[in-house]
Write a protein that holds these residues in place. Structure first.
Motif, PDB file in Angstrom:
ATOM      1  N   ILE A 135      12.882   1.023   2.892  1.00 42.34           N
ATOM      2  CA  ILE A 135      12.422   0.139   1.831  1.00 42.34           C
ATOM      3  C   ILE A 135      11.024   0.552   1.408  1.00 42.34           C
ATOM      4  O   ILE A 135      10.141   0.722   2.234  1.00 42.34           O
ATOM      5  CB  ILE A 135      12.440  -1.321   2.311  1.00 42.34           C
ATOM      6  CG1 ILE A 135      13.865  -1.702   2.705  1.00 42.34           C
ATOM      7  CG2 ILE A 135      11.910  -2.259   1.237  1.00 42.34           C
ATOM      8  CD1 ILE A 135      13.972  -3.057   3.365  1.00 42.34           C
ATOM      9  N   LEU A 136      10.810   0.705   0.125  1.00 37.07           N
ATOM     10  CA  LEU A 136       9.551   1.234  -0.395  1.00 37.07           C
ATOM     11  C   LEU A 136       8.357   0.424   0.064  1.00 37.07           C
ATOM     12  O   LEU A 136       7.347   0.967   0.475  1.00 37.07           O
ATOM     13  CB  LEU A 136       9.606   1.269  -1.930  1.00 37.07           C
ATOM     14  CG  LEU A 136       8.446   1.939  -2.660  1.00 37.07           C
ATOM     15  CD1 LEU A 136       8.409   3.420  -2.319  1.00 37.07           C
ATOM     16  CD2 LEU A 136       8.584   1.767  -4.162  1.00 37.07           C
ATOM     17  N   GLU A 137       8.474  -0.914   0.049  1.00 44.46           N
ATOM     18  CA  GLU A 137       7.341  -1.759   0.390  1.00 44.46           C
ATOM     19  C   GLU A 137       6.892  -1.590   1.839  1.00 44.46           C
ATOM     20  O   GLU A 137       5.771  -1.892   2.179  1.00 44.46           O
ATOM     21  CB  GLU A 137       7.680  -3.229   0.118  1.00 44.46           C
ATOM     22  CG  GLU A 137       7.706  -3.609  -1.360  1.00 44.46           C
ATOM     23  CD  GLU A 137       8.952  -3.105  -2.052  1.00 44.46           C
ATOM     24  OE1 GLU A 137       8.972  -3.067  -3.306  1.00 44.46           O
ATOM     25  OE2 GLU A 137       9.922  -2.737  -1.358  1.00 44.46           O
ATOM     26  N   PHE A 173      -8.856   6.935  -0.504  1.00 39.45           N
ATOM     27  CA  PHE A 173      -9.407   6.824  -1.854  1.00 39.45           C
ATOM     28  C   PHE A 173      -9.196   5.414  -2.410  1.00 39.45           C
ATOM     29  O   PHE A 173     -10.127   4.792  -2.944  1.00 39.45           O
ATOM     30  CB  PHE A 173      -8.736   7.860  -2.753  1.00 39.45           C
ATOM     31  CG  PHE A 173      -9.078   7.749  -4.209  1.00 39.45           C
ATOM     32  CD1 PHE A 173     -10.378   7.938  -4.655  1.00 39.45           C
ATOM     33  CD2 PHE A 173      -8.087   7.448  -5.145  1.00 39.45           C
ATOM     34  CE1 PHE A 173     -10.699   7.839  -6.012  1.00 39.45           C
ATOM     35  CE2 PHE A 173      -8.390   7.346  -6.488  1.00 39.45           C
ATOM     36  CZ  PHE A 173      -9.694   7.541  -6.927  1.00 39.45           C
ATOM     37  N   PHE A 174      -7.991   4.879  -2.262  1.00 40.29           N
ATOM     38  CA  PHE A 174      -7.702   3.549  -2.798  1.00 40.29           C
ATOM     39  C   PHE A 174      -8.435   2.451  -2.028  1.00 40.29           C
ATOM     40  O   PHE A 174      -8.889   1.463  -2.614  1.00 40.29           O
ATOM     41  CB  PHE A 174      -6.195   3.296  -2.787  1.00 40.29           C
ATOM     42  CG  PHE A 174      -5.461   4.000  -3.898  1.00 40.29           C
ATOM     43  CD1 PHE A 174      -5.845   3.828  -5.211  1.00 40.29           C
ATOM     44  CD2 PHE A 174      -4.393   4.838  -3.626  1.00 40.29           C
ATOM     45  CE1 PHE A 174      -5.179   4.483  -6.250  1.00 40.29           C
ATOM     46  CE2 PHE A 174      -3.716   5.490  -4.639  1.00 40.29           C
ATOM     47  CZ  PHE A 174      -4.113   5.314  -5.959  1.00 40.29           C
ATOM     48  N   LYS A 197      -1.343  -2.025  -1.045  1.00 47.17           N
ATOM     49  CA  LYS A 197      -0.005  -2.170  -1.612  1.00 47.17           C
ATOM     50  C   LYS A 197      -0.030  -2.781  -3.011  1.00 47.17           C
ATOM     51  O   LYS A 197       0.856  -2.546  -3.824  1.00 47.17           O
ATOM     52  CB  LYS A 197       0.847  -3.049  -0.694  1.00 47.17           C
ATOM     53  CG  LYS A 197       2.073  -2.360  -0.173  1.00 47.17           C
ATOM     54  CD  LYS A 197       3.008  -3.273   0.603  1.00 47.17           C
ATOM     55  CE  LYS A 197       2.384  -4.512   1.170  1.00 47.17           C
ATOM     56  NZ  LYS A 197       3.366  -5.268   2.000  1.00 47.17           N
ATOM     57  N   ASP A 198      -1.045  -3.613  -3.269  1.00 49.51           N
ATOM     58  CA  ASP A 198      -1.098  -4.355  -4.529  1.00 49.51           C
ATOM     59  C   ASP A 198      -1.688  -3.549  -5.680  1.00 49.51           C
ATOM     60  O   ASP A 198      -1.799  -4.045  -6.799  1.00 49.51           O
ATOM     61  CB  ASP A 198      -1.904  -5.639  -4.333  1.00 49.51           C
ATOM     62  CG  ASP A 198      -3.335  -5.357  -3.871  1.00 49.51           C
ATOM     63  OD1 ASP A 198      -3.596  -4.233  -3.407  1.00 49.51           O
ATOM     64  OD2 ASP A 198      -4.182  -6.272  -3.957  1.00 49.51           O
ATOM     65  N   ASP A 202      -1.931  -0.591 -13.858  1.00 48.94           N
ATOM     66  CA  ASP A 202      -3.112  -0.953 -14.656  1.00 48.94           C
ATOM     67  C   ASP A 202      -4.389  -0.573 -13.916  1.00 48.94           C
ATOM     68  O   ASP A 202      -5.354  -0.087 -14.534  1.00 48.94           O
ATOM     69  CB  ASP A 202      -3.105  -2.461 -14.945  1.00 48.94           C
ATOM     70  CG  ASP A 202      -2.038  -2.849 -15.961  1.00 48.94           C
ATOM     71  OD1 ASP A 202      -1.652  -1.970 -16.767  1.00 48.94           O
ATOM     72  OD2 ASP A 202      -1.577  -4.003 -15.933  1.00 48.94           O
ATOM     73  N   PHE A 203      -4.423  -0.818 -12.600  1.00 50.19           N
ATOM     74  CA  PHE A 203      -5.581  -0.429 -11.790  1.00 50.19           C
ATOM     75  C   PHE A 203      -5.791   1.085 -11.880  1.00 50.19           C
ATOM     76  O   PHE A 203      -6.918   1.568 -12.054  1.00 50.19           O
ATOM     77  CB  PHE A 203      -5.345  -0.845 -10.338  1.00 50.19           C
ATOM     78  CG  PHE A 203      -6.481  -0.538  -9.405  1.00 50.19           C
ATOM     79  CD1 PHE A 203      -7.430  -1.498  -9.088  1.00 50.19           C
ATOM     80  CD2 PHE A 203      -6.614   0.726  -8.842  1.00 50.19           C
ATOM     81  CE1 PHE A 203      -8.481  -1.210  -8.224  1.00 50.19           C
ATOM     82  CE2 PHE A 203      -7.653   1.026  -7.978  1.00 50.19           C
ATOM     83  CZ  PHE A 203      -8.592   0.056  -7.669  1.00 50.19           C
ATOM     84  N   ILE A 204      -4.712   1.843 -11.765  1.00 48.74           N
ATOM     85  CA  ILE A 204      -4.783   3.310 -11.779  1.00 48.74           C
ATOM     86  C   ILE A 204      -5.269   3.818 -13.132  1.00 48.74           C
ATOM     87  O   ILE A 204      -6.059   4.767 -13.202  1.00 48.74           O
ATOM     88  CB  ILE A 204      -3.408   3.906 -11.426  1.00 48.74           C
ATOM     89  CG1 ILE A 204      -3.072   3.590  -9.967  1.00 48.74           C
ATOM     90  CG2 ILE A 204      -3.377   5.408 -11.665  1.00 48.74           C
ATOM     91  CD1 ILE A 204      -1.659   3.932  -9.560  1.00 48.74           C
TER      92      ILE A 204
END
Length: 457
Positions: A135-137, A173-174, A197-198, A202-204
């Protein structure tokens, strides 16, 4: 940028779901109690405080008794897999790659489901997916980063080591950006526990080149990264944003377009001379039970110029006559041609190799440790250092990779091997990497200097 504390009370009086609580009620055997005592000793020997101090026994039970994977533990404790790996390493509970794979494979076919409480709200998390689909999450990564890592593996064919390095650098980095942009308000949070994860598209899209410069400055000043480490981070960022623009179509402008990599000064490779190489091979103790194995290892390094990982991964079924097929950097397969010295060293070693207690799958590897397991990289590093010291060189810079440099230098200087052939032998993707060996023929340079008509004045 706000200060991040190194400890947290997050796990004090931690609330588990009913399913996890059932797992923690297991009774420990005397053997397990001794192991737990060692685990606590490992923690106290750190001499520093850690947030997981309150749940050490729980971690022990879940990882050692119930064999939960790091991914499962990360879901239970709501933290990154990398953070769990650090905990297990500090506590002495970390597993070998092979053991971890066995645990993952075994757990993949179970249907266990249990809850993890977070902020007193019980969320049902399926830790094992019976269909075998991750699962991706569960990766605790932004969706775009997970997709990028999958792209590197399935389309670009990058090695697991490369993919892991990119994941570490981009996750860092994030996490930096969330602190840098004031999005982390919990001052009890450890840096490794910052949830990324969040982070959405838009952030990117709002990431600027100046943000990246700030990250590189942070890497150098706060984390002590040298030129090579920062250059790797630049490569990871450029590759990631190129993917976002060209493949995923998430961004219109690439903030790394004008990003330059830190200048890496080219240095001459450190290597052994021909006489030093001969002395090293002849200095081994023939009475040692590992003499034939160690002599074989050094001979392969000095003649074939293998990488450390390539040597440890040699399989018997890949040796056909005087050819050896190995898997090199980037999962690329290449052929190594074995000269008489290598063939003789392998033959002599196999005569004395004891695989009586080795598992069938381990017998397939050429080089075995004293524990009848495929020899690991750390063991080879230590034995190379030992034999270098015993030979009288006493130079800590002579690592297995320096023996690879030695093979390349001897081939170029004494074997008259051209640069293109040397590139193929070493498995270099770019010939510019191979060109560091073109400096080595000092005799030609010395003769050139002496040919100056003014040299005799």
């Amino acid at each position: 940028m706000s200060e991040i504390r190194n400890t947290t009370n997050k796990y004090k009086d931690f609330a588990y779901s009913d399913d996890i609580t059932k797992l923690l009620t297991v009774e420990l055997s005397n053997k397990d109690k001794k192991k737990l005592h060692i685990t606590y000793s490992n923690y106290y020997n750190l001499g520093v405080s850690r947030g997981y101090e309150y749940i050490i026994e729980d971690i022990f039970k879940l990882s050692e008794i119930h064999k939960l994977t790091t991914s499962q533990l990360s879901l239970i404790y709501d933290t990154g897999v990398r953070n769990i790996q650090i905990w297990l390493k500090e506590l002495g509970l970390n597993r070998s790659i092979k053991k971890a794979k066995k645990i993952n494979k075994k757990n993949f076919h179970t249907d266990i489901e249990f809850n993890s409480d977070k902020n007193s709200n019980s969320n049902n998390l399926t830790l094992i997916n019976k269909f075998g689909i991750e699962i991706l999450e569960s990766k605790n990564l932004p969706q775009s980063l997970s997709s990028f890592l999958d792209y590197l593996e399935t389309i670009k064919g990058k090695s697991p080591n490369t993919i892991k390095a990119y994941e570490i650098d981009l996750s860092l980095f994030f996490k930096f950006l969330k602190v840098y942009k004031g999005l982390v308000t919990d001052t009890d949070l450890e840096f490794e526990e910052i949830d990324i994860k969040d982070i959405n598209n838009d952030f990117i899209r709002n990431i600027k080149l100046t943000d990246i410069y700030a990250f590189l400055s942070f890497s150098e000043k706060q984390r002590g990264n040298g030129t090579y480490a920062r250059a790797r981070k630049v490569a990871a960022l450029k590759s990631y944003f190129k993917y976002l623009q060209g493949k995923a179509k998430i961004i219109d402008e690439n903030p790394t377009f004008d990003l330059e990599s830190p200048k890496i000064s080219k240095r001459h490779p450190i290597y052994l001379t021909l006489d030093e190489s001969i002395n090293l091979l002849s200095s081994l103790d023939k009475k040692s039970k590992n003499y034939h194995r160690d002599y074989c290892i050094l001979t392969l390094f000095l003649n074939c110029g293998m990488r450390l990982s390539e040597l440890c991964g040699i399989r018997l079924d890949k040796i056909k006559g005087d050819t050896l097929t190995i898997i090199g950097k980037g999962n690329k397969e290449r052929t190594v041609y074995l000269n008489d010295a290598c063939l003789k060293a392998i033959e002599n070693y196999l005569k004395f190799r004891d695989d009586s207690k080795a598992l069938p799958e381990d017998k397939e590897y050429l080089l075995l440790s004293s524990r009848f397991k495929p020899i690991n990289k750390r063991t080879v590093e230590l034995l190379v250092k030992k034999h270098i010291t015993n030979s009288g060189l006493e130079n800590e810079k002579y690592t297995p990779h320096k023996l690879r440099h030695t093979a390349a230098t001897l081939l170029y200087k004494h074997g008259n091997v051209d640069i293109r052939s040397l590139q193929s032998i070493l498995g270099h993707e770019n010939i510019s990497t191979t060109q560091i060996y073109t400096h080595v023929d000092e005799e030609i340079l010395r003769e050139a200097a002496n040919s100056n008509p003014l040299s005799k004045l």
